[in-house]
Design an enzyme around this catalytic site. Structure first.
Site, PDB file in Angstrom:
ATOM      1  N   TYR A 134     -21.756  56.776  28.523  1.00 38.64           N
ATOM      2  CA  TYR A 134     -21.556  55.826  27.453  1.00 38.64           C
ATOM      3  C   TYR A 134     -20.513  54.919  27.451  1.00 38.64           C
ATOM      4  O   TYR A 134     -19.247  55.224  27.942  1.00 38.64           O
ATOM      5  CB  TYR A 134     -21.683  56.564  26.091  1.00 38.64           C
ATOM      6  CG  TYR A 134     -20.471  56.769  25.455  1.00 38.64           C
ATOM      7  CD1 TYR A 134     -20.132  55.878  24.413  1.00 38.64           C
ATOM      8  CD2 TYR A 134     -19.759  57.933  25.712  1.00 38.64           C
ATOM      9  CE1 TYR A 134     -18.889  56.140  23.731  1.00 38.64           C
ATOM     10  CE2 TYR A 134     -18.610  58.194  24.914  1.00 38.64           C
ATOM     11  CZ  TYR A 134     -18.345  57.212  24.093  1.00 38.64           C
ATOM     12  OH  TYR A 134     -17.000  57.585  23.190  1.00 38.64           O
ATOM     13  N   PHE A 226     -17.247  63.387  17.543  1.00 36.14           N
ATOM     14  CA  PHE A 226     -18.353  64.185  18.858  1.00 36.14           C
ATOM     15  C   PHE A 226     -17.250  64.283  20.252  1.00 36.14           C
ATOM     16  O   PHE A 226     -17.336  65.196  21.027  1.00 36.14           O
ATOM     17  CB  PHE A 226     -19.407  63.286  18.944  1.00 36.14           C
ATOM     18  CG  PHE A 226     -20.417  63.557  19.846  1.00 36.14           C
ATOM     19  CD1 PHE A 226     -21.288  64.579  19.730  1.00 36.14           C
ATOM     20  CD2 PHE A 226     -20.051  62.846  21.405  1.00 36.14           C
ATOM     21  CE1 PHE A 226     -22.144  65.018  20.971  1.00 36.14           C
ATOM     22  CE2 PHE A 226     -21.020  63.280  22.333  1.00 36.14           C
ATOM     23  CZ  PHE A 226     -22.094  64.336  22.271  1.00 36.14           C
ATOM     24  N   ASP A 227     -16.690  63.116  20.639  1.00 40.54           N
ATOM     25  CA  ASP A 227     -16.190  62.843  21.936  1.00 40.54           C
ATOM     26  C   ASP A 227     -14.947  64.345  21.872  1.00 40.54           C
ATOM     27  O   ASP A 227     -14.986  64.887  22.875  1.00 40.54           O
ATOM     28  CB  ASP A 227     -15.470  61.703  21.990  1.00 40.54           C
ATOM     29  CG  ASP A 227     -16.188  60.675  22.000  1.00 40.54           C
ATOM     30  OD1 ASP A 227     -17.080  60.551  21.023  1.00 40.54           O
ATOM     31  OD2 ASP A 227     -16.261  59.712  22.824  1.00 40.54           O
ATOM     32  N   SER A 228     -14.156  64.255  20.940  1.00 43.31           N
ATOM     33  CA  SER A 228     -13.165  65.060  20.850  1.00 43.31           C
ATOM     34  C   SER A 228     -13.515  66.567  20.949  1.00 43.31           C
ATOM     35  O   SER A 228     -13.026  67.434  21.779  1.00 43.31           O
ATOM     36  CB  SER A 228     -12.131  64.994  19.772  1.00 43.31           C
ATOM     37  OG  SER A 228     -11.770  63.643  19.546  1.00 43.31           O
TER      38      SER A 228
END
Length: 448
Positions: A134, A226-228
């Site tokens: 993404y 969300f990424d972390s």
């Protein structure tokens, strides 16, 4: 309404169910075969690039055209671009639908709820591509980093890949305020969650689909954290994260609310840290994820794990010494020094052998436990001879030594016996041939 119920795709949509409930062993990493370079709506792409958007009617079209053109020119595999609309209220849906109808390999997915994490989870779970990625719609990251980002995943070398603006060779243009916030946030991740990656929130990431299938059900956040959370869980599970230094130019028109995002991120750090502390996440099921892990191979004549064993032996030794000294001081209240030393050393030796058996040399189960304890008592006898001899020499030299002098001599004698004890445990009590054996896919140890 759930995001699955509200998922509506444009032309060229293909998918698979994203159950993700099976946390068993991941298949071995393999280099993905090369395919046609032109995107084929009827085929399965190697790479699916998701562009999450919310009210981006202005930037969406130039972003997708630029990304599509770059992939068509430079990417040696079939690809797909998925525009994930997070409940936009402007003309973004119409722009996205027009792009999906105009360009081969572009599709449009509509979600009726906001959240970048929700969009990625929904699209990644339904995608049939083996590599998922993404990027932000502003394309702040130089697209020349895209192929280096996904190449380790295609080759089977890594499980996840992230772009890093904080790597030494990255070239970044942005204001001091964002620079400070970014570095402060990553410092918080390192200090509180022991994160080893350098840049958690660069909007430029990729993951292998089989890894996503197992990790996504564990990720709770549906927004910017969300990424972390994904990266922290992946790292704690022992997965391999590849970092790519990127060239990055800040978007001055970014709609990200810094204060609100930072607050939600800190809440996420607290939640994940608490879950890790109490063992609420089944990350141990991914501790040995791949069948091709070289650490699982039994190699004749190759001695392994010396550094780890030394660390484990030292930790057990320190705790055993403290335990021994406490017992000696307790026994000394009622008996003489030689008897107190023998009793304290005997009890601590049994505990020391059991701890080294399990923690230092990784021997599990009851098989051979009695024999190991018997051999450990022989090692204990050698230590007893050294310490008793030291006490006897002290008594002969000073007649009536003080308690502190006795403790000092015992500590010195135990330190002198430590090296010999480790060598005997490693070579005789727990030899390498008893610790190394080939593992099978149904080995119960793999699930612990």
């Amino acid at each position: 309404m759930t995001t699955t119920d509200s998922l509506r795709s444009g032309p060229g949509t293909t998918g698979r169910s994203g159950g993700g409930g099976d946390h068993g062993r991941l298949p071995g990493r393999e280099h993905l075969p090369a395919r046609q370079t032109a995107p084929d709506p009827s085929g399965v792409p190697v790479l699916d690039v998701v562009v999450p958007v919310y009210n981006e009617e202005k930037d969406l079209r130039p972003c997708v055209l630029r990304l599509h053109g770059h992939l068509s020119r430079t990417f040696p595999y079939a690809f797909r671009i998925t525009v994930a609309d997070n409940a936009s209220t402007d003309a973004t849906p119409a722009v996205a639908a027009a792009l999906a109808a105009e360009l081969r390999g572009v599709r449009y997915v509509r979600l009726e709820e906001k959240g970048r994490g929700r969009a990625l989870r929904t699209v990644w779970s339904a995608s049939d591509a083996p590599v998922l990625a993404y990027m932000d719609v502003d394309l702040s990251t130089d697209l020349n980093a895209l192929l280096p980002l996904v190449a380790p995943l295609i080759s089977g070398h890594s499980d996840l890949a992230i772009g890093s603006r904080l790597a030494r060779s990255a070239r970044v243009v942005r204001g001091s305020k964002r620079e400070f916030i970014s570095r402060a946030y990553n410092l918080i991740l390192r200090s509180s969650l022991a994160a080893g990656f350098s840049d958690a929130q660069c909007g430029f990431k990729a993951i292998r689909s089989e890894v996503a299938e197992r990790l996504l059900p564990m990720v709770e956040d549906s927004g910017w954290f969300f990424d972390s959370e994904l990266l922290v869980l992946a790292e704690r599970a022992g997965l391999r994260i590849h970092e790519v230094p990127v060239d990055w130019i800040d978007d001055p028109d970014s709609t990200v609310h810094i204060v609100r995002t930072a607050t939600e991120d800190l809440k996420g750090v607290w939640r994940v840290g608490r879950a890790l502390a109490v063992g609420a996440l089944p990350l141990d099921r991914l501790a040995r994820p791949f069948g091709d892990d070289p650490r699982d191979r039994a190699l004749n004549g190759v001695e392994r794990g010396l550094a780890r064993q030394l660390i484990g032996f030292c930790v057990v030794g320190v705790l055993s010494t403290l335990f021994y000294l406490a017992l000696y001081s307790l026994f000394r209240l009622g008996v003489g020094p030689q008897l107190a030393n023998s009793g304290a050393l005997l009890v601590s030796a049994v505990a020391n052998t059991a701890a080294n058996r399990r923690l230092t040399f990784g021997v599990r189960g009851r098989s051979g436990a009695v024999r190991h304890q018997a051999q450990g008592l022989v090692v204990f006898a050698i230590g007893l001879a050294l310490t008793s001899g030291s006490l006897a020499a002290l008594g002969a030299a000073s007649g009536s030594p003080s308690h502190s002098a006795e403790l000092a001599v015992l500590i010195t004698a135990n330190l002198a016996a430590t090296v010999l004890r480790f060598l005997l445990l490693r070579a005789w009590v727990f030899p390498a041939r008893a610790r190394t054996r080939p593992r099978t896919s149904d080995d119960p140890e793999d699930l612990r």
